[in-house]
Design a protein around this motif. Structure first.
Motif, PDB file in Angstrom:
ATOM      1  N   ILE A 127       0.857  -1.190   0.000  1.00 60.39           N
ATOM      2  CA  ILE A 127       0.000   0.000   0.000  1.00 60.39           C
ATOM      3  C   ILE A 127       0.889   1.235   0.000  1.00 60.39           C
ATOM      4  N   PHE A 128       0.623   2.141  -0.943  1.00 60.77           N
ATOM      5  CA  PHE A 128       1.207   3.484  -0.929  1.00 60.77           C
ATOM      6  C   PHE A 128       0.081   4.436  -0.551  1.00 60.77           C
ATOM      7  N   GLU A 129       0.282   5.275   0.451  1.00 57.76           N
ATOM      8  CA  GLU A 129      -0.796   6.176   0.848  1.00 57.76           C
ATOM      9  C   GLU A 129      -0.267   7.454   1.481  1.00 57.76           C
ATOM     10  N   GLU A 130      -1.071   8.513   1.349  1.00 57.20           N
ATOM     11  CA  GLU A 130      -0.817   9.761   2.049  1.00 57.20           C
ATOM     12  C   GLU A 130      -1.740   9.817   3.256  1.00 57.20           C
ATOM     13  N   VAL A 131      -1.179  10.097   4.416  1.00 54.29           N
ATOM     14  CA  VAL A 131      -1.954  10.230   5.643  1.00 54.29           C
ATOM     15  C   VAL A 131      -1.546  11.544   6.291  1.00 54.29           C
ATOM     16  N   GLY A 132      -2.445  12.531   6.228  1.00 55.81           N
ATOM     17  CA  GLY A 132      -2.090  13.848   6.742  1.00 55.81           C
ATOM     18  C   GLY A 132      -0.912  14.417   5.983  1.00 55.81           C
ATOM     19  N   GLU A 133       0.119  14.817   6.717  1.00 54.96           N
ATOM     20  CA  GLU A 133       1.325  15.386   6.104  1.00 54.96           C
ATOM     21  C   GLU A 133       2.427  14.341   5.977  1.00 54.96           C
ATOM     22  N   GLU A 134       2.055  13.082   5.773  1.00 50.78           N
ATOM     23  CA  GLU A 134       3.048  12.011   5.676  1.00 50.78           C
ATOM     24  C   GLU A 134       2.743  11.085   4.505  1.00 50.78           C
ATOM     25  N   PHE A 135       3.806  10.448   4.003  1.00 51.90           N
ATOM     26  CA  PHE A 135       3.671   9.417   2.977  1.00 51.90           C
ATOM     27  C   PHE A 135       4.069   8.085   3.606  1.00 51.90           C
ATOM     28  N   ARG A 136       3.226   7.079   3.394  1.00 51.92           N
ATOM     29  CA  ARG A 136       3.432   5.794   4.065  1.00 51.92           C
ATOM     30  C   ARG A 136       3.440   4.655   3.044  1.00 51.92           C
ATOM     31  N   VAL A 137       4.389   3.739   3.224  1.00 56.49           N
ATOM     32  CA  VAL A 137       4.415   2.504   2.451  1.00 56.49           C
ATOM     33  C   VAL A 137       4.237   1.347   3.426  1.00 56.49           C
ATOM     34  N   ILE A 138       3.245   0.495   3.146  1.00 56.99           N
ATOM     35  CA  ILE A 138       2.978  -0.683   3.967  1.00 56.99           C
ATOM     36  C   ILE A 138       3.283  -1.917   3.129  1.00 56.99           C
ATOM     37  N   LEU A 139       4.160  -2.742   3.619  1.00 63.98           N
ATOM     38  CA  LEU A 139       4.608  -3.910   2.874  1.00 63.98           C
ATOM     39  C   LEU A 139       4.321  -5.171   3.689  1.00 63.98           C
TER      40      LEU A 139
END
Length: 382
Positions: free
Chosen positions: A364-376
């Motif tokens: 998963i690539f996602e933007e959450v608020g002022e952050e970018f997150r990768v979930i593997l």
């Protein structure tokens, strides 16, 4: 896309605003600018602040009126989606404002606004800096680190860097000029943020949050037992290699013994996958956001890499999977590319995506608020 009834029932929030049909053009422009500078949203024209549906009349072409405001009262002009809808037996104009592609937006009276909860406010200097950085107008990695000096730099590492290009840094009569021309120093002979992060002796002395926090949890939630916790500092190349070593040390590869050989029981990501996620986080994070670090969380079922900062204006999650990239910090990208940590072809995240999908892992690539997150995901999807 939620229906107008769904939007109305939500009430005013970070993505929904109610406006009376008698709203003044400048007030409507404020809402448009704030939504465009944040995450987009919907304006229901013909709904009062208390949620009562008052509707719009027929004496005015409201669609054309609102379109003119988006074009003439917003700078740069905004492309809003407009439609007349029925709500509680009343005509209501639904104005959908997309997340802006040409940030930062301002009103024709020079106000930069952002959406916070159900209200708008003038952007702070730091928020405005982020908006300009997302637009590529301003590059924070070129800014000087005020308390640092040339003595804060590892000159032997700089010499080794230049030797790759047959440049004898030690013997150069104009070393300061060479450092300025390569963006390691500013014209005022202060280290740039990029120069300090790549060639600094102890970057965290001046940039305390420019590091990586690692945490390993026993289960799948952040409140589970903490197995390991570390902060990895140093220059960016050392942060990447150090965090990669910590991840590998904490990951346990399942295996069985067959005769004299050991065979893995589950697919194990190659080093290049974790290295790419770490490099991407280091070179593309927004260093203008203070008080926030890159965070790597290892859970029993997944690993998360969280980087401060949103994607640039022209980049979307969908484009990332296809290799579209944009350098928020072009000088950092240049240095890390020359150190052979990355290339500029945008192949990194698509490679991570393919590795996960090919082996039936969640990614998963996602933007959450002022952050970018990768979930593997670490295991096959059930």
């Amino acid at each position: 896309m939620p229906s107008i009834t769904d939007l109305w029932r939500q009430g005013e929030n970070s993505a929904v605003e109610f406006k009376s049909a008698s709203v003044r053009p400048e007030s409507l422009a404020h809402e448009m600018v704030a939504f465009a500078n944040t995450d987009g949203g919907s304006i229901l024209l013909g709904v009062e602040d208390d949620g009562r549906v008052s509707g719009i009349g027929t004496e005015l072409d409201y669609e054309q009126w609102a379109a003119n405001i988006a074009r003439n009262n917003v700078v740069p002009a905004l492309d809003a989606r407009l439609s007349i809808e029925r709500l509680e037996n009343q005509r209501v104009l639904l104005i959908d404002i997309p997340k802006g592609r040409d940030k930062p937006y301002q009103t024709n009276t020079n106000q930069f606004l952002v959406r916070v909860g159900s209200t708008n406010r003038v952007a702070t200097q730091q928020e405005l800096m982020r908006l300009f950085q997302q637009a590529g107008v301003f590059h924070f990695d070129l800014t000087p680190v005020e308390r640092a000096s040339i003595q804060s730099l590892d000159l032997s590492k700089i010499d080794a860097y230049f030797q790759r290009y047959d440049v004898d840094f030690e013997q150069d009569e104009n070393r300061d000029g060479l450092l300025i021309n390569t963006d390691i120093l500013t014209e005022e002979r202060l280290p740039t943020l990029a120069g300090l992060l790549v060639f600094g002796i102890n970057p965290q002395r001046y940039l305390s949050d420019a590091c990586i926090s690692f945490a390993h949890f026993a289960g799948a939630q952040i409140d589970e037992e903490l197995i390991d916790k570390q902060v990895i500092g140093g220059t960016l190349d050392r942060q990447v290699e150090g965090t990669l070593a910590v991840i590998k040390n904490n990951l346990r590869e399942g295996s069985i013994i067959e005769g004299a050989k050991t065979r893995p029981t589950d697919y194990y990501y190659p080093d290049k996958v974790f290295r790419e996620l770490l490099v991407n986080a280091c070179v593309h994070r927004n260093y203008a956001i203070h008080g926030s670090r890159i965070r790597v969380f290892l859970f029993s079922d997944r690993i998360e890499v969280i980087s401060p900062g949103r994607l640039p204006n022209t980049v979307t999650i969908e484009k990332l999977r296809c290799g579209v990239s944009y350098a928020v910090n072009p000088v950092l990208v240049k240095f890390m590319e020359n150190l052979r940590f990355i290339d500029k072809l945008g192949r990194g995240l698509p490679m991570v995506y393919r590795e996960a999908v090919t082996h039936d892992r969640q990614v998963i690539f996602e933007e959450v608020g002022e952050e970018f997150r990768v979930i593997l995901g670490l295991h096959d999807q059930a």
